[in-house]
Design an enzyme around this catalytic site. Structure first.
Site, PDB file in Angstrom:
ATOM      1  CG  ASN A  43      -6.754  -3.769   6.051  1.00 14.24           C
ATOM      2  OD1 ASN A  43      -6.981  -3.257   7.592  1.00 14.24           O
ATOM      3  ND2 ASN A  43      -6.321  -3.142   4.953  1.00 14.24           N
ATOM      4  CG  ASP A  44      -4.766  -9.644   3.738  1.00 22.74           C
ATOM      5  OD1 ASP A  44      -6.105  -9.964   3.346  1.00 22.74           O
ATOM      6  OD2 ASP A  44      -3.680  -9.102   3.401  1.00 22.74           O
ATOM      7  NE  ARG A  59       1.069  -4.144  -0.485  1.00 25.77           N
ATOM      8  CZ  ARG A  59       0.092  -4.230   0.189  1.00 25.77           C
ATOM      9  NH1 ARG A  59       0.109  -4.476   1.600  1.00 25.77           N
ATOM     10  NH2 ARG A  59      -1.178  -4.605  -1.007  1.00 25.77           N
ATOM     11  CD  GLU A  90      -0.173  -9.129   4.518  1.00 26.15           C
ATOM     12  OE1 GLU A  90      -1.140  -8.173   3.742  1.00 26.15           O
ATOM     13  OE2 GLU A  90       0.828  -9.208   3.040  1.00 26.15           O
ATOM     14  CG  HIS A 133     -13.948   2.034  -9.165  1.00 24.69           C
ATOM     15  ND1 HIS A 133     -14.281   0.465 -10.572  1.00 24.69           N
ATOM     16  CD2 HIS A 133     -12.549   0.889  -8.647  1.00 24.69           C
ATOM     17  CE1 HIS A 133     -13.333   0.136 -11.242  1.00 24.69           C
ATOM     18  NE2 HIS A 133     -12.774   0.630 -10.026  1.00 24.69           N
ATOM     19  NE  ARG A 156      -3.586  -1.589   0.383  1.00 24.53           N
ATOM     20  CZ  ARG A 156      -3.775  -0.310   0.988  1.00 24.53           C
ATOM     21  NH1 ARG A 156      -3.774   0.422   1.138  1.00 24.53           N
ATOM     22  NH2 ARG A 156      -3.827  -1.241   2.941  1.00 24.53           N
ATOM     23  NE  ARG A 215      -8.501  -6.738   3.175  1.00 24.30           N
ATOM     24  CZ  ARG A 215      -7.398  -5.997   2.820  1.00 24.30           C
ATOM     25  NH1 ARG A 215      -6.741  -7.013   2.864  1.00 24.30           N
ATOM     26  NH2 ARG A 215      -6.887  -5.257   2.889  1.00 24.30           N
ATOM     27  CB  CYS A 254       1.379  -0.374   7.254  1.00 23.29           C
ATOM     28  SG  CYS A 254       1.014  -2.224   6.101  1.00 23.29           S
TER      29      CYS A 254
HETATM   30  C1  PEP Z   1      -3.093  -5.605   5.598  1.00 21.62           C
HETATM   31  O1  PEP Z   1      -3.484  -6.155   4.836  1.00 21.62           O
HETATM   32  O2  PEP Z   1      -3.480  -4.922   6.478  1.00 21.62           O
HETATM   33  C2  PEP Z   1      -2.332  -5.087   4.702  1.00 21.62           C
HETATM   34  C3  PEP Z   1      -2.300  -3.394   4.898  1.00 21.62           C
HETATM   35  O3  PEP Z   1      -2.846  -5.004   3.225  1.00 21.62           O
HETATM   36  P1  PEP Z   1      -3.216  -4.675   1.787  1.00 21.62           P
HETATM   37  O4  PEP Z   1      -4.639  -4.006   2.617  1.00 21.62           O
HETATM   38  O5  PEP Z   1      -2.798  -3.824   0.704  1.00 21.62           O
HETATM   39  O6  PEP Z   1      -4.399  -6.047   2.370  1.00 21.62           O
HETATM   40 MG    MG Z   2      -2.691  -7.428   3.154  1.00 19.08          MG
END
Ligand code: PEP
Ligand code: MG
Length: 577
Positions: free
Chosen positions: A459-460, A337, A436, A194, A301, A470, A507
Site C-alpha cells: 500500500n505504501d 507490527r 514499503e 469509518h 496493526r 493512497r 502484507c
Molecule cells: C502497507 O503499507 O502495505 C501496509 C500493509 O501497511 P498499512 O496499510 O498499515 O500502511
Molecule cells: Mg504501510
C-alpha cells in the site's frame, strides 16, 4: 424510467440488487426561527433533553451490541459519545440560544458548521474524514429535536433494501448486522473513512464516495450495487438486471464453493507451500481469522489499539491484547507490527507532531524512535506476550539501516529491562522489517542481512513509488499495483530475501487480490497476508498454480515496461493452470 449509472469507490466486493431506501438527511431540514426571551429556558431544556436522549440511544446500542459485531463498532460508538460530551457541542449551542434567541436545532447546526469548518482546514485526510463523525452525531440530535426517530422503521427493514445515505454512522450500520441489508452506498467517505472500514468487516457489497447518489436516487428505485467495480446502476433494464443476476448467482455460488477448500493446505500443483495469513486491527478480529482458515496472522496493526482515545495504552493493557491474540492463535505465528502511527492513522502521539505533509513526515518507526519511552513500553509488552504463543515483531517504514540498528538497540534495552525485572520472554524472538519505501526496496539486501524476515507493504510502496496519496480519491485512478516500477521493486526485494535465505511476505492489499496471486507466488513470495475475507479466493488461486510452469512468463512480465502489456500477459498467466 431511464437507467443510469454512478461510479464510486468499491470498498466491499459482491453484487446486490434491491430497492433503494434513502436515509433522511435531517441537517437539510433545519431552519432558523426566533425564540421569545421568556421561552429561552424551555428551548435550552429541549436541547439538553435531546442530547440526553441521543446519549441514552448510543449507550443502549453499545450495550446491545451482538457478540459477533465487529470490534470497531464499539470503539466508534465510544467516539460518538465522546463527541457528544465535548463542551463545544453540549454547551456552546446553549450560549447561542441565549445570545441569539434562536431555536435549538439552528444553534447546534451553527456550532457544527463552525467545528466542521475547522476540520476542513486540516490537510490530513484521516482527520478531515473524522468530521463525518461530528456530522453524524449532530444529525442524531437534530432528528430528536425535529421529532424524528433515529430508528430505521420496520417497513424499511426489508431483506433486499439497499441503504442510500449521505454517510452512515457506525451506530446505524449496526442495523446491517441485525437485519441483513443487501448493500449500502454513500455519497461521502473515502477509502479510510469509518464507513469503508466497517463495510469491509461486515462483508456486504458497499460503495463510498458516490457524491450525488442521494440526490439522484429516489426511494424504492431498483438499484444494482457492484461493490467489486464500484458501480451503481439505477433503474436497470430487464437485460441489465438479468446480466447482474447471473453475475450475482455466480458470485454467491463461488462463495459457497470456496468453503470446501477452507481446510485444505495452500499448496501449489507443483508442491510449493504458501502461507496464507490474515491482517488484523484489534484482538477481536481473531474470530474472523479462525473462520477464514488462515494459518497465522501476518500483520497485527497495533496502532488501532492507540486510536480514538486521548491517552496511550500502558504496558499492561498492551500486554493483555498481544497475549490474548497469541493464545487465541494457539501457537500459529502472530506477527505484531510496532506502532505505525501518523499520516492517515492518527493517535494521541501525533498531536504535536503533524508536519506539512504527514505521509512524508514523522510517522511509524520515525515517530517511535523520537518517542523512545512509548516505543520501549510497546516492545516490553510484545516481549512479555511472546511467552504465550508464536509472536514475531515487525518494524514499519524502515528507510535506512541506521534506523534499523537504532531500533534494535531499543529492543535490546527492552529485553535487558525485562531480564532485570526477572520477567520471561522469548529470547530468540524473530524480527522483521516492512519494505514499503522505495529506498528500502532498493537496499533490501542490507535489510535482509540484519533481519529474520521481510514483509512488503505494497500500500505504501505504491504510494511512495508513484507519488500518489493512497487516501486521495482524486488520484486513485493512477494508483496501479501493476506499474512496472512497483513490480520491479517487489522483485528486487524478493531476490534479496532469497539471497540471504530470509522469508519474504506481502502484507499490503496486493496480497488479497486473487488476480495477483499467481504473479506474486511466481515471483517467489512465500507468504501473503490479507483481510480474512479474501483468504479463500486467494487460496483457490494458489491451488490452481504451478510455479514451474509460470516461471518463464513471470520473468517475461517483469521485463515489460508498459502496463497494458503487463495486464495482457497477466491475464494469460491467470488462465494457465
Ligand atoms: C502497507 O503499507 O502495505 C501496509 C500493509 O501497511 P498499512 O496499510 O498499515 O500502511
Ligand atoms: Mg504501510
Amino acid at each position: 424510467m431511464t437507467p443510469f449509472s454512478l461510479h464510486g469507490i468499491g470498498v466491499s466486493h459482491g453484487i446486490a440488487i434491491g430497492k433503494a431506501y434513502l436515509i433522511s438527511n435531517a441537517l437539510l431540514e433545519v431552519v432558523e426561527y426566533d425564540i421569545d426571551i421568556k421561552n429561552i429556558p424551555h428551548e435550552i431544556q429541549r436541547f439538553d433533553d435531546a442530547i440526553a436522549t441521543v446519549k441514552n440511544e448510543l449507550n443502549k446500542i453499545k450495550s446491545e451490541l451482538p457478540s459477533n459485531a465487529p470490534a470497531e463498532l464499539s470503539a466508534f460508538i465510544d467516539t460518538h459519545i465522546m463527541i457528544l460530551n465535548d463542551k463545544s457541542l453540549s454547551l456552546l449551542p446553549k450560549l447561542t440560544i441565549e445570545n441569539e434567541k434562536c431555536n435549538a436545532e439552528w444553534a447546534i447546526k451553527k456550532q457544527m458548521d463552525s467545528v466542521v469548518n475547522q476540520f476542513d482546514q486540516i490537510e490530513d485526510l484521516y482527520l478531515r474524514e473524522r468530521k463525518q463523525d461530528i456530522i453524524q452525531v449532530v444529525e442524531r440530535v437534530i432528528k430528536i429535536l425535529l421529532g424524528h426517530s433515529n430508528q430505521i422503521t420496520v417497513k424499511n427493514k426489508e431483506k433486499l433494501s439497499i441503504l442510500v445515505a449521505h454517510d452512515i454512522s457506525p451506530a446505524d450500520a449496526l442495523h446491517f448486522k441485525n437485519h441483513k441489508y443487501a448493500a449500502f452506498i454513500t455519497d461521502g467517505g473515502g477509502i479510510t473513512s469509518h464507513t469503508a472500514i466497517l463495510a469491509r468487516s461486515l462483508n456486504i457489497p458497499s460503495i463510498v464516495g458516490l457524491q450525488n447518489s442521494r440526490a439522484l436516487i429516489r426511494d424504492n428505485d431498483l438499484i444494482i450495487v457492484d461493490g467489486t467495480q464500484g458501480v451503481v446502476v439505477v433503474n436497470p433494464s430487464i437485460e441489465i438486471q438479468k446480466y447482474y443476476k447471473k453475475l450475482q448467482d455466480s458470485w454467491d455460488y463461488e462463495q459457497e464453493k470456496l468453503q470446501y477448500i477452507k481446510k485444505k493446505k495452500a499448496v501449489t500443483k507443483d508442491g510449493a507451500s504458501i502461507n496464507l495469513f490474515a491482517n488484523i486491527e484489534v484482538p477481536n478480529d481473531v474470530v474472523s481469522v479462525h473462520a477464514s482458515g488462515a494459518s497465522g496472522i501476518g500483520l497485527f496493526r497495533t496502532e488501532f489499539l492507540f486510536m480514538n482515545r486521548r491517552d496511550m495504552p500502558d504496558e499492561e493493557e498492551q500486554f493483555r491484547a498481544y497475549k490474548n491474540v497469541a493464545e487465541a492463535m494457539n501457537k500459529k505465528p502472530v506477527i505484531i507490527r510496532t506502532l505505525d502511527s501518523g499520516a492517515d492513522k492518527q493517535t494521541a502521539l501525533d498531536n504535536k507532531k503533524i508536519g506539512a505533509n504527514p505521509a512524508l513526515g514523522l510517522r511509524a518507526i520515525r515517530l517511535c524512535l523520537s518517542e523512545p519511552k512509548v516505543f520501549l513500553t510497546q516492545l516490553r509488552a510484545i516481549l512479555r506476550a511472546s511467552q504465550f504463543g508464536n509472536i514475531k515483531i515487525l518494524f514499519p517504514m524502515l528507510t535506512n539501516i541506521g534506523e534499523l540498528r537504532q531500533t534494535k538497540l531499543i529492543l535490546e534495552r527492552a529485553k535487558a529491562s525485562l531480564r532485570k525485572d526477572k520477567i520471561k520472554f522469548n529470547e530468540k524472538i524473530s524480527i522483521g522489517g516492512m519494505i514499503e519505501i522505495p529506498a528500502a526496496a532498493i537496499s533490501a539486501d542490507i535489510f535482509a542481512q540484519e533481519l529474520d524476515f521481510l514483509s512488503i507493504g505494497t500500500n505504501d510502496l505504491i504510494q511512495y513509488t508513484l507519488a500518489i496519496d493512497r487516501t486521495d480519491d482524486l488520484v486513485s485512478h493512477l494508483y496501479n499495483p501493476l506499474h512496472p516500477a512497483v513490480l520491479k521493486l517487489i522483485a528486487l526485494t524478493v531476490k534479496s530475501a532469497h539471497k540471504y535465505k530470509k522469508s519474504i511476505a506481502i502484507c499490503g492489499e496486493m496480497a488479497g487480490e486473487p488476480k495477483l496471486t499467481k504473479l506474486l507466488i511466481g515471483m517467489g513470495v512465500e507468504q501473503l497476508s490479507m483481510h480474512p475475507s479474501h483468504i479463500l479466493r486467494v487460496k483457490q488461486q494458489v491451488l490452481n498454480s504451478s510455479i514451474k510452469k509460470m516461471k518463464a512468463s513471470v520473468i517475461k512480465l517483469l521485463n515489460l515496461n508498459e502496463v497494458d502489456k503487463i495486464e495482457t500477459l497477466l491475464k494469460k498467466i491467470n488462465q494457465s493452470t
